[in-house]
Scaffold this motif. Structure first.
Motif, PDB file in Angstrom:
ATOM      1  N   ILE A 227     -21.585 -57.700  74.911  1.00 61.81           N
ATOM      2  CA  ILE A 227     -21.935 -58.546  73.768  1.00 61.81           C
ATOM      3  C   ILE A 227     -22.142 -57.703  72.515  1.00 61.81           C
ATOM      4  O   ILE A 227     -21.624 -58.035  71.427  1.00 61.81           O
ATOM      5  CB  ILE A 227     -23.190 -59.376  74.086  1.00 61.81           C
TER       6      ILE A 227
ATOM      7  N   GLU B 216     -18.944 -56.293  71.107  1.00 57.89           N
ATOM      8  CA  GLU B 216     -18.268 -57.311  70.291  1.00 57.89           C
ATOM      9  C   GLU B 216     -18.926 -57.429  68.920  1.00 57.89           C
ATOM     10  O   GLU B 216     -18.238 -57.645  67.913  1.00 57.89           O
ATOM     11  CB  GLU B 216     -18.297 -58.657  71.000  1.00 57.89           C
ATOM     12  N   ASP B 217     -20.261 -57.315  68.858  1.00 58.53           N
ATOM     13  CA  ASP B 217     -20.947 -57.369  67.565  1.00 58.53           C
ATOM     14  C   ASP B 217     -20.458 -56.241  66.653  1.00 58.53           C
ATOM     15  O   ASP B 217     -20.203 -56.457  65.463  1.00 58.53           O
ATOM     16  CB  ASP B 217     -22.467 -57.259  67.767  1.00 58.53           C
TER      17      ASP B 217
ATOM     18  N   GLU C 228     -17.391 -68.824  76.811  1.00 55.16           N
ATOM     19  CA  GLU C 228     -18.280 -69.565  75.915  1.00 55.16           C
ATOM     20  C   GLU C 228     -19.683 -69.684  76.504  1.00 55.16           C
ATOM     21  O   GLU C 228     -20.680 -69.622  75.775  1.00 55.16           O
ATOM     22  CB  GLU C 228     -17.697 -70.956  75.644  1.00 55.16           C
TER      23      GLU C 228
ATOM     24  N   GLN D  51     -21.318 -66.363  75.824  1.00 52.78           N
ATOM     25  CA  GLN D  51     -21.664 -66.250  74.404  1.00 52.78           C
ATOM     26  C   GLN D  51     -22.877 -67.118  74.071  1.00 52.78           C
ATOM     27  O   GLN D  51     -23.721 -66.738  73.260  1.00 52.78           O
ATOM     28  CB  GLN D  51     -20.464 -66.654  73.543  1.00 52.78           C
TER      29      GLN D  51
ATOM     30  N   HIS E 283     -25.014 -66.496  70.756  1.00 55.18           N
ATOM     31  CA  HIS E 283     -23.937 -66.311  69.790  1.00 55.18           C
ATOM     32  C   HIS E 283     -23.152 -67.600  69.561  1.00 55.18           C
ATOM     33  O   HIS E 283     -22.128 -67.579  68.889  1.00 55.18           O
ATOM     34  CB  HIS E 283     -22.976 -65.218  70.272  1.00 55.18           C
ATOM     35  N   ARG E 284     -23.595 -68.694  70.137  1.00 54.13           N
ATOM     36  CA  ARG E 284     -22.963 -69.986  69.946  1.00 54.13           C
ATOM     37  C   ARG E 284     -24.045 -71.042  69.719  1.00 54.13           C
ATOM     38  O   ARG E 284     -25.170 -70.920  70.200  1.00 54.13           O
ATOM     39  CB  ARG E 284     -22.123 -70.386  71.165  1.00 54.13           C
TER      40      ARG E 284
END
Length: 416
Positions: A279, A282-283, A378, A381, A386-387
């Motif tokens: 995670i 990805e950030d 998803e 995330q 993050h969603r």
């Protein structure tokens, strides 16, 4: 009598006219082993002793030398001056081919493999960063807010939490007082206490504030590494992750990790650290506009499974907070069927009220009150906050209130 040929690969030398023919000698295992190193050698990813042995072999084997030169020319296309994402994923294909040709130096249990993969992928990303990209700020959302850190500070955060796994593996704590290096130039001392309550994000409902230890260790390491070259910070983080993996042995699975707010089995802690590494990688990738792929399907499924197993604790905490001070009757047993689609496909039954039916989930006979269908990436995330749970495309059937409660609970799994 002629001297024997020193060739170890390729076609044999032609026989003299009239000489009796003999079957071709089998290819030596050493030749095949060295040939298997050519891809890594072309990328300069061999260990020094391997590279030296292979180069001695190339001097005697024209076929391997030709193939090695061809691979080196192809690898030359993968320069920092080129776009980070090669056409048709060429860079990733070459790396995966090289990794697939080599057996692991230290075999890992299945629960440690995701952490090994995700730390290696993040390290590959960081090696591509230029000086300006190391100064970019990455946004790290979680359910209590958003941290804004540059890539070196993200590594300090990851290393600070990863280091909690050291003690159960018999390693010294890298953040212990005796192991710390004071900041150069007489910098300010590291605070002995975490941030005060008014500086911390609000706690999760019914759970107090569980993250003070994580933030304290992160701040300590960021201060320790202040002013250091980013590549030095990367090497320290990478060295720690590799030391943790080397320390994994058959007896490790029965141990646990103290996160400060809970004791987590070591095998779950490794999956948790793989999840956060992915995670936050990805950030960082988003901040520097770097293409970044999702984990492999098997690793992603382990991450989904861990998050699903943790959900009942969050749901129970929410329920206790809502029912505080109120009289409660007999515990109701309700479950929701979670259907994950995509590379991590599978089905899970999630207890909604803190009480699970007796026996393993495969033996539960309680009919689900609802079914929620969503993509595995998803879901992960969402578990990382993050969603937005209100904006996710999901399939839902049955009790909508239970589905909304579960979707609202998933982001509470996130931590700073």
């Amino acid at each position: 009598m002629t001297a024997p040929s020193r060739r170890t690969g390729g076609s044999p030398a032609p026989a003299a006219p009239g000489a009796p023919t003999t079957p071709a000698a089998p290819v030596a295992p050493e030749h095949e082993a060295l040939r298997g190193l050519l891809g890594a050698w072309a990328l300069r990813a061999c260990r020094p002793d391997e590279a030296a042995e292979l180069e001695r072999h190339l001097a005697d084997c024209p076929d391997c030398a030709e193939e090695g030169e061809r691979l080196r020319r192809a690898a030359a296309r993968l320069t920092k001056a080129d776009p980070l994402d090669q056409p048709d994923g060429l860079r990733q294909q070459v790396l995966e081919f090289c990794l697939a040709r080599r057996a692991p130096e230290h075999p890992l249990p299945v629960w440690a493999a995701p952490y090994a993969a995700e730390t290696a992928r993040l390290d590959a990303l960081l090696r591509d960063l230029g000086p300006q990209e190391w100064r970019e700020l990455a946004e790290l959302p979680w359910h209590g807010g958003t941290l804004r850190l540059d890539p070196a500070e993200v590594l300090c955060h990851l290393a600070a939490v990863d280091s909690l796994l050291a003690a159960p593996l018999g390693l010294p704590d890298p953040l212990a007082e005796q192991d710390r290096v004071p900041p150069q130039g007489g910098g300010a001392p590291v605070p002995e206490q975490p941030r005060t309550a008014d500086e911390l994000p609000p706690p999760a409902p019914g759970r107090g504030y569980p993250h003070a230890r994580v933030l304290q260790r992160t701040e300590q390491l960021i201060l320790d590494q202040a002013g250091a070259d980013p590549q030095q910070v990367r090497r320290r983080w990478r060295g720690q992750s590799q030391a943790l993996l080397r320390a994994v042995g058959p007896a490790a699975a029965g141990r646990s990790v103290d996160y400060g707010f809970a004791s987590v089995p070591l095998h779950d802690a490794f999956v948790d650290r793989a999840f956060e590494t992915w995670i936050h990688a990805e950030d960082v990738a988003r901040a520097v506009d770097y293409p970044y792929a999702v984990p492999s399907s098997g690793h992603l499924r382990q991450m989904v499974d861990l998050a699903v197993r943790m959900l009942p604790l969050v749901l129970a905490g929410q329920r206790q907070g809502a029912a505080a001070g109120a009289a409660t009757g007999a515990a109701e047993v309700r479950v929701l069927r979670l259907v994950i689609e995509g590379p991590a496909a599978g089905e899970w039954l999630v207890p909604l009220d803190g009480t699970a039916p007796p026996g393993p989930p495969a033996e539960w006979t309680v009919p689900p009150v609802a079914e929620l269908v969503m993509d595995g990436v998803e879901f992960c995330q969402l578990a990382a906050a993050h969603r937005d749970p209100e904006q996710l495309p999901v399939g839902q059937y049955g009790d909508r209130a239970s589905i909304r409660a579960l979707l609202a609970a998933v982001p509470l799994l996130s931590r700073p």
